[in-house]
Write a protein that holds these residues in place. Structure first.
Motif, PDB file in Angstrom:
ATOM      1  N   GLN A 108     -19.637  17.471  24.360  1.00  0.00           N
ATOM      2  CA  GLN A 108     -18.372  17.053  22.754  1.00  0.00           C
ATOM      3  C   GLN A 108     -17.517  17.772  22.315  1.00  0.00           C
ATOM      4  O   GLN A 108     -16.226  18.290  21.583  1.00  0.00           O
ATOM      5  N   TYR A 109     -18.308  18.938  22.192  1.00  0.00           N
ATOM      6  CA  TYR A 109     -17.891  20.249  21.272  1.00  0.00           C
ATOM      7  C   TYR A 109     -16.496  20.891  21.487  1.00  0.00           C
ATOM      8  O   TYR A 109     -15.921  20.603  21.011  1.00  0.00           O
ATOM      9  N   ALA A 110     -16.892  21.298  22.851  1.00  0.00           N
ATOM     10  CA  ALA A 110     -15.687  21.792  23.647  1.00  0.00           C
ATOM     11  C   ALA A 110     -14.443  20.687  23.514  1.00  0.00           C
ATOM     12  O   ALA A 110     -13.792  20.923  23.217  1.00  0.00           O
ATOM     13  N   ALA A 111     -14.624  19.848  23.995  1.00  0.00           N
ATOM     14  CA  ALA A 111     -13.738  18.389  23.766  1.00  0.00           C
ATOM     15  C   ALA A 111     -12.779  18.176  22.766  1.00  0.00           C
ATOM     16  O   ALA A 111     -11.795  17.628  22.486  1.00  0.00           O
TER      17      ALA A 111
ATOM     18  N   SER B 253     -25.111  28.793  33.870  1.00  0.00           N
ATOM     19  CA  SER B 253     -25.375  28.185  33.177  1.00  0.00           C
ATOM     20  C   SER B 253     -26.620  27.588  32.296  1.00  0.00           C
ATOM     21  O   SER B 253     -26.616  27.361  30.988  1.00  0.00           O
ATOM     22  N   GLU B 254     -27.701  28.550  33.151  1.00  0.00           N
ATOM     23  CA  GLU B 254     -28.552  27.008  32.933  1.00  0.00           C
ATOM     24  C   GLU B 254     -29.146  28.036  31.029  1.00  0.00           C
ATOM     25  O   GLU B 254     -29.184  29.256  31.156  1.00  0.00           O
ATOM     26  N   GLN B 255     -29.805  27.828  30.182  1.00  0.00           N
ATOM     27  CA  GLN B 255     -30.499  28.572  28.640  1.00  0.00           C
ATOM     28  C   GLN B 255     -30.998  29.107  29.389  1.00  0.00           C
ATOM     29  O   GLN B 255     -30.923  30.676  28.258  1.00  0.00           O
ATOM     30  N   GLU B 256     -32.273  28.834  29.476  1.00  0.00           N
ATOM     31  CA  GLU B 256     -33.563  29.984  28.971  1.00  0.00           C
ATOM     32  C   GLU B 256     -32.980  30.898  30.025  1.00  0.00           C
ATOM     33  O   GLU B 256     -33.604  32.025  29.094  1.00  0.00           O
TER      34      GLU B 256
ATOM     35  N   GLY C 132     -27.100  25.195  26.262  1.00  0.00           N
ATOM     36  CA  GLY C 132     -26.056  26.124  27.746  1.00  0.00           C
ATOM     37  C   GLY C 132     -25.715  27.588  27.370  1.00  0.00           C
ATOM     38  O   GLY C 132     -26.714  28.418  26.712  1.00  0.00           O
ATOM     39  N   PHE C 133     -25.220  27.592  27.861  1.00  0.00           N
ATOM     40  CA  PHE C 133     -24.435  29.491  28.109  1.00  0.00           C
ATOM     41  C   PHE C 133     -24.080  29.874  26.167  1.00  0.00           C
ATOM     42  O   PHE C 133     -24.625  30.716  26.306  1.00  0.00           O
ATOM     43  N   GLY C 134     -23.571  28.912  26.240  1.00  0.00           N
ATOM     44  CA  GLY C 134     -22.961  29.303  24.630  1.00  0.00           C
ATOM     45  C   GLY C 134     -24.203  29.715  23.758  1.00  0.00           C
ATOM     46  O   GLY C 134     -24.532  30.318  23.139  1.00  0.00           O
ATOM     47  N   ALA C 135     -25.293  28.539  23.711  1.00  0.00           N
ATOM     48  CA  ALA C 135     -26.724  29.095  22.798  1.00  0.00           C
ATOM     49  C   ALA C 135     -26.742  30.501  22.933  1.00  0.00           C
ATOM     50  O   ALA C 135     -27.281  31.076  22.104  1.00  0.00           O
TER      51      ALA C 135
ATOM     52  N   PHE D 217     -22.182  18.335  30.953  1.00  0.00           N
ATOM     53  CA  PHE D 217     -22.340  20.014  30.524  1.00  0.00           C
ATOM     54  C   PHE D 217     -22.607  20.008  29.528  1.00  0.00           C
ATOM     55  O   PHE D 217     -22.217  19.604  27.681  1.00  0.00           O
ATOM     56  N   PRO D 218     -22.943  21.272  28.626  1.00  0.00           N
ATOM     57  CA  PRO D 218     -23.614  21.911  27.659  1.00  0.00           C
ATOM     58  C   PRO D 218     -22.508  21.750  26.218  1.00  0.00           C
ATOM     59  O   PRO D 218     -21.771  22.402  26.570  1.00  0.00           O
ATOM     60  N   ASP D 219     -22.945  21.354  25.692  1.00  0.00           N
ATOM     61  CA  ASP D 219     -21.925  20.962  24.640  1.00  0.00           C
ATOM     62  C   ASP D 219     -20.668  20.512  24.433  1.00  0.00           C
ATOM     63  O   ASP D 219     -19.432  21.579  24.631  1.00  0.00           O
TER      64      ASP D 219
END
Length: 250
Positions: free
Chosen positions: A222-225, A64-67, A106-109, A218-220
């Motif tokens: 709040q958005y997922a919740a 899940s690491e974004q970079e 994260g991975f989503g971005a 976790f990345p995002d």
């Protein structure tokens, strides 16, 4: 029949895509590091695409690491388009994630950027966004050790990977692309569930106690919740519920 190349052919979704294409009588070139084709370095990619008409890109980064995920998607999209154009490929169909347009980290971005990279490259692209796979629930349990797992209560509309593969193949083969300006097609399961609820069903079979957890780090999260992983109103709903899928597993 059409000759396809499947990037990520040995992965969780890729295996099903290969099965669907093969069952329909198409010629399939399986591309992954396991088959000796590296879409990041480009090793053996040109040879694999010889005579291919359509690429289906279901390759994904393993963490899940974004970079790191961003660099994987940047290199793979560029190489698939450049090598595909030289090989005479007509288009690329890409699997993405429901709600990814709202991702910020994260991975989503990284996956959100992956969509953009494909759309700005040289070959025509068709994107299918999918809800979290049923198979993802087992992966979440695998990430944690011991007989207790802490799983987020995020709402989702879990879908079988086989169902996603069928829809993605249909999108790739369709003679006409989605109309310009139309929403990106989506596929999701038949009903809303939560990741923790699904994990509890699987955990009962594995002897693992599942505890609801917020995981604010976790990345995002709040958005997922808040429902960010749920499909849009235009999404196609298909396939088994998680319980039905689970009951059909060996």
């Amino acid at each position: 029949m059409t000759k396809f190349a499947v990037a990520g052919a040995t992965g969780r979704l890729g295996r099903h895509v290969v099965d669907v294409l093969t069952e329909q009588g198409h010629q399939v070139v399986s591309m992954s590091r396991a088959t000796g084709v590296d879409i990041v370095t480009g090793e053996r990619l040109a040879g694999a695409l010889a005579g291919v008409e359509i690429i289906i890109d279901v390759a994904s980064w393993h963490a899940s690491e974004q970079e790191a995920a961003t660099e994987f998607f940047r290199a793979s999209a560029r190489n698939l388009h450049q090598a595909g154009q030289k090989a005479g490929v007509s288009r690329i169909a890409v699997a993405s994630i429901t709600g990814v347009d709202g991702a910020t980290s994260g991975f989503g971005a990284a996956k959100k950027l992956h969509e953009e990279l494909h759309l700005y490259e040289v070959l025509p692209v068709r994107i299918l966004r999918a809800a979290q796979f049923h198979e993802f629930v087992g992966q979440m349990l695998d990430w944690q050790q011991g007989d207790v797992a802490y799983i987020p209560t995020w709402p989702s509309q879990l879908v079988a990977a086989r169902t996603v593969a069928e829809e993605l193949v249909d999108l790739a083969i369709a003679p006409d692309a989605p109309s310009p300006g139309a929403p990106i097609p989506e596929i999701a399961g038949p009903r809303q569930e939560t990741l923790a609820g699904a994990a509890r069903l699987l955990g009962a079979r594995r002897g693992i106690k599942v505890v609801d957890a917020d995981h604010p780090d976790f990345p995002d999260a709040q958005y997922a919740a808040g429902g960010g992983l749920l499909p849009s109103a235009h999404a196609k709903l298909a396939g088994p519920t998680f319980q039905e899928w689970l009951d059909a597993q060996p």
